[in-house]
Write a protein that holds these residues in place. Structure first.
Motif, PDB file in Angstrom:
ATOM      1  N   PHE A  65      11.211  26.679  -7.717  1.00 21.10           N
ATOM      2  CA  PHE A  65      10.410  27.430  -6.751  1.00 21.10           C
ATOM      3  C   PHE A  65      10.649  26.849  -5.364  1.00 21.10           C
ATOM      4  O   PHE A  65      10.962  25.661  -5.219  1.00 21.10           O
ATOM      5  N   GLN A  66      10.460  27.695  -4.347  1.00 26.47           N
ATOM      6  CA  GLN A  66      10.560  27.219  -2.977  1.00 26.47           C
ATOM      7  C   GLN A  66       9.648  28.041  -2.069  1.00 26.47           C
ATOM      8  O   GLN A  66       9.240  29.152  -2.415  1.00 26.47           O
ATOM      9  N   VAL A  67       9.352  27.455  -0.915  1.00 29.33           N
ATOM     10  CA  VAL A  67       8.611  28.170   0.119  1.00 29.33           C
ATOM     11  C   VAL A  67       9.564  29.227   0.673  1.00 29.33           C
ATOM     12  O   VAL A  67      10.732  28.918   0.968  1.00 29.33           O
ATOM     13  N   PRO A  68       9.126  30.474   0.797  1.00 27.84           N
ATOM     14  CA  PRO A  68      10.040  31.505   1.295  1.00 27.84           C
ATOM     15  C   PRO A  68      10.576  31.184   2.681  1.00 27.84           C
ATOM     16  O   PRO A  68       9.864  30.662   3.537  1.00 27.84           O
ATOM     17  N   LEU A  69      11.856  31.490   2.868  1.00 31.16           N
ATOM     18  CA  LEU A  69      12.448  31.422   4.200  1.00 31.16           C
ATOM     19  C   LEU A  69      12.026  32.683   4.934  1.00 31.16           C
ATOM     20  O   LEU A  69      12.137  33.788   4.391  1.00 31.16           O
ATOM     21  N   LEU A  70      11.539  32.527   6.120  1.00 30.73           N
ATOM     22  CA  LEU A  70      11.083  33.670   6.900  1.00 30.73           C
ATOM     23  C   LEU A  70      12.064  33.902   8.035  1.00 30.73           C
ATOM     24  O   LEU A  70      12.250  33.043   8.892  1.00 30.73           O
ATOM     25  N   THR A  71      12.717  35.055   8.016  1.00 29.01           N
ATOM     26  CA  THR A  71      13.673  35.393   9.066  1.00 29.01           C
ATOM     27  C   THR A  71      12.989  36.251  10.122  1.00 29.01           C
ATOM     28  O   THR A  71      11.872  36.748   9.909  1.00 29.01           O
ATOM     29  N   GLU A  72      13.673  36.449  11.237  1.00 33.14           N
ATOM     30  CA  GLU A  72      13.123  37.306  12.288  1.00 33.14           C
ATOM     31  C   GLU A  72      12.865  38.720  11.777  1.00 33.14           C
ATOM     32  O   GLU A  72      11.773  39.258  12.000  1.00 33.14           O
ATOM     33  N   PRO A  73      13.820  39.363  11.084  1.00 34.70           N
ATOM     34  CA  PRO A  73      13.519  40.709  10.564  1.00 34.70           C
ATOM     35  C   PRO A  73      12.343  40.707   9.581  1.00 34.70           C
ATOM     36  O   PRO A  73      11.536  41.640   9.579  1.00 34.70           O
ATOM     37  N   ASP A  74      12.238  39.660   8.750  1.00 35.57           N
ATOM     38  CA  ASP A  74      11.119  39.575   7.797  1.00 35.57           C
ATOM     39  C   ASP A  74       9.783  39.549   8.532  1.00 35.57           C
ATOM     40  O   ASP A  74       8.851  40.271   8.169  1.00 35.57           O
ATOM     41  N   LEU A  75       9.691  38.702   9.548  1.00 35.90           N
ATOM     42  CA  LEU A  75       8.430  38.566  10.267  1.00 35.90           C
ATOM     43  C   LEU A  75       8.108  39.840  11.045  1.00 35.90           C
ATOM     44  O   LEU A  75       6.957  40.282  11.073  1.00 35.90           O
ATOM     45  N   ARG A  76       9.113  40.454  11.637  1.00 39.00           N
ATOM     46  CA  ARG A  76       8.869  41.735  12.328  1.00 39.00           C
ATOM     47  C   ARG A  76       8.342  42.771  11.339  1.00 39.00           C
ATOM     48  O   ARG A  76       7.414  43.529  11.656  1.00 39.00           O
ATOM     49  N   ASP A  77       8.918  42.808  10.151  1.00 43.72           N
ATOM     50  CA  ASP A  77       8.461  43.754   9.135  1.00 43.72           C
ATOM     51  C   ASP A  77       7.017  43.482   8.718  1.00 43.72           C
ATOM     52  O   ASP A  77       6.238  44.420   8.521  1.00 43.72           O
ATOM     53  N   LEU A  78       6.649  42.207   8.577  1.00 41.66           N
ATOM     54  CA  LEU A  78       5.266  41.878   8.204  1.00 41.66           C
ATOM     55  C   LEU A  78       4.288  42.357   9.273  1.00 41.66           C
ATOM     56  O   LEU A  78       3.251  42.947   8.956  1.00 41.66           O
ATOM     57  N   TYR A  79       4.608  42.094  10.546  1.00 43.30           N
ATOM     58  CA  TYR A  79       3.732  42.563  11.625  1.00 43.30           C
ATOM     59  C   TYR A  79       3.665  44.096  11.662  1.00 43.30           C
ATOM     60  O   TYR A  79       2.587  44.676  11.831  1.00 43.30           O
ATOM     61  N   ALA A  80       4.816  44.753  11.515  1.00 49.31           N
ATOM     62  CA  ALA A  80       4.839  46.225  11.557  1.00 49.31           C
ATOM     63  C   ALA A  80       4.051  46.816  10.381  1.00 49.31           C
ATOM     64  O   ALA A  80       3.315  47.800  10.554  1.00 49.31           O
ATOM     65  N   TRP A  81       4.167  46.228   9.197  1.00 49.02           N
ATOM     66  CA  TRP A  81       3.444  46.714   8.020  1.00 49.02           C
ATOM     67  C   TRP A  81       1.946  46.513   8.209  1.00 49.02           C
ATOM     68  O   TRP A  81       1.140  47.381   7.870  1.00 49.02           O
ATOM     69  N   ASN A  82       1.564  45.376   8.774  1.00 52.77           N
ATOM     70  CA  ASN A  82       0.155  45.116   9.049  1.00 52.77           C
ATOM     71  C   ASN A  82      -0.394  46.191   9.996  1.00 52.77           C
ATOM     72  O   ASN A  82      -1.469  46.753   9.762  1.00 52.77           O
TER      73      ASN A  82
END
Length: 195
Positions: A65-82
């Motif tokens: 197991f590992q802590v997820p790597l968060l990329t710029e597109p991933d974080l943008r998607d999280l904010y947009a989905w929120n």
């Protein structure tokens, strides 16, 4: 001791550790080391890691197991989905202003979670509420950095909490676009926080 209370304690401890960003993105999560840290056996730790994998707070990496790597597109998607989820919730009047203070008792991350959960609760849709809560968990460590980067987060959240129905969409859009524009800086803060 009953297995359920042990699992609940381990799961809660691991989830809080991840929410607070106490492990670097990409860091390996060794069940045996975590079991020692949490004073538990390896079985509830492994079970909690599997559950957190299902919640997308942990990645299964090969046999570990590992802590997820968060990329710029991933974080943008999280904010947009929120933003999309919050815009879909009805907003009759404003939320009680007491939910957002000008400072403590809660951190910016905790106050944003309270506000956004409150907005999602207005939808009356338990799936929407659960999804916003899960996004809150995944964004918590980044929101800790928002407070350092922006500086005016309490005022911004207070304005959102007190907004009238017709202006809430504009303010929610502004709030999220501001963060999407700052994604590189917010990720640098997130990755630096655990170095």
């Amino acid at each position: 001791m009953n297995a359920a209370p042990v699992f609940d304690r381990v799961y809660g401890g691991l989830k809080q550790m991840l929410r607070e960003g106490r492990r670097s993105p990409g860091a390996r999560l060794d069940p045996a080391a975590l079991a020692d840290e949490l004073a538990a056996s390896i079985t509830p730790v492994r079970d909690a890691l599997y559950r957190l994998t299902g919640e997308r707070m942990v990645d299964a990496a090969g046999e570990g197991f590992q802590v997820p790597l968060l990329t710029e597109p991933d974080l943008r998607d999280l904010y947009a989905w929120n933003l999309q989820l919050l815009l879909a919730a009805p907003r009759p009047g404003g939320l009680p202003a007491a939910q957002i203070d000008a400072g403590p008792p809660g951190s910016i991350a905790e106050q944003a979670e309270a506000l956004f959960t409150g907005i999602a609760r207005l939808s009356g849709n338990c799936e929407q509420l659960a999804t916003v809560a899960a996004l809150n968990d995944r964004l918590h460590a980044v929101r800790i950095g928002e407070e350092r980067w922006f500086g005016d987060c309490y005022e911004e959240l207070a304005a959102l909490a007190q907004a009238e129905r017709r202006e809430i969409r504009v303010l929610l859009g502004r709030y999220h676009r501001r963060r999407i524009a700052a994604v590189p800086e917010l990720l640098r803060l997130r990755y630096r926080a655990t170095d």
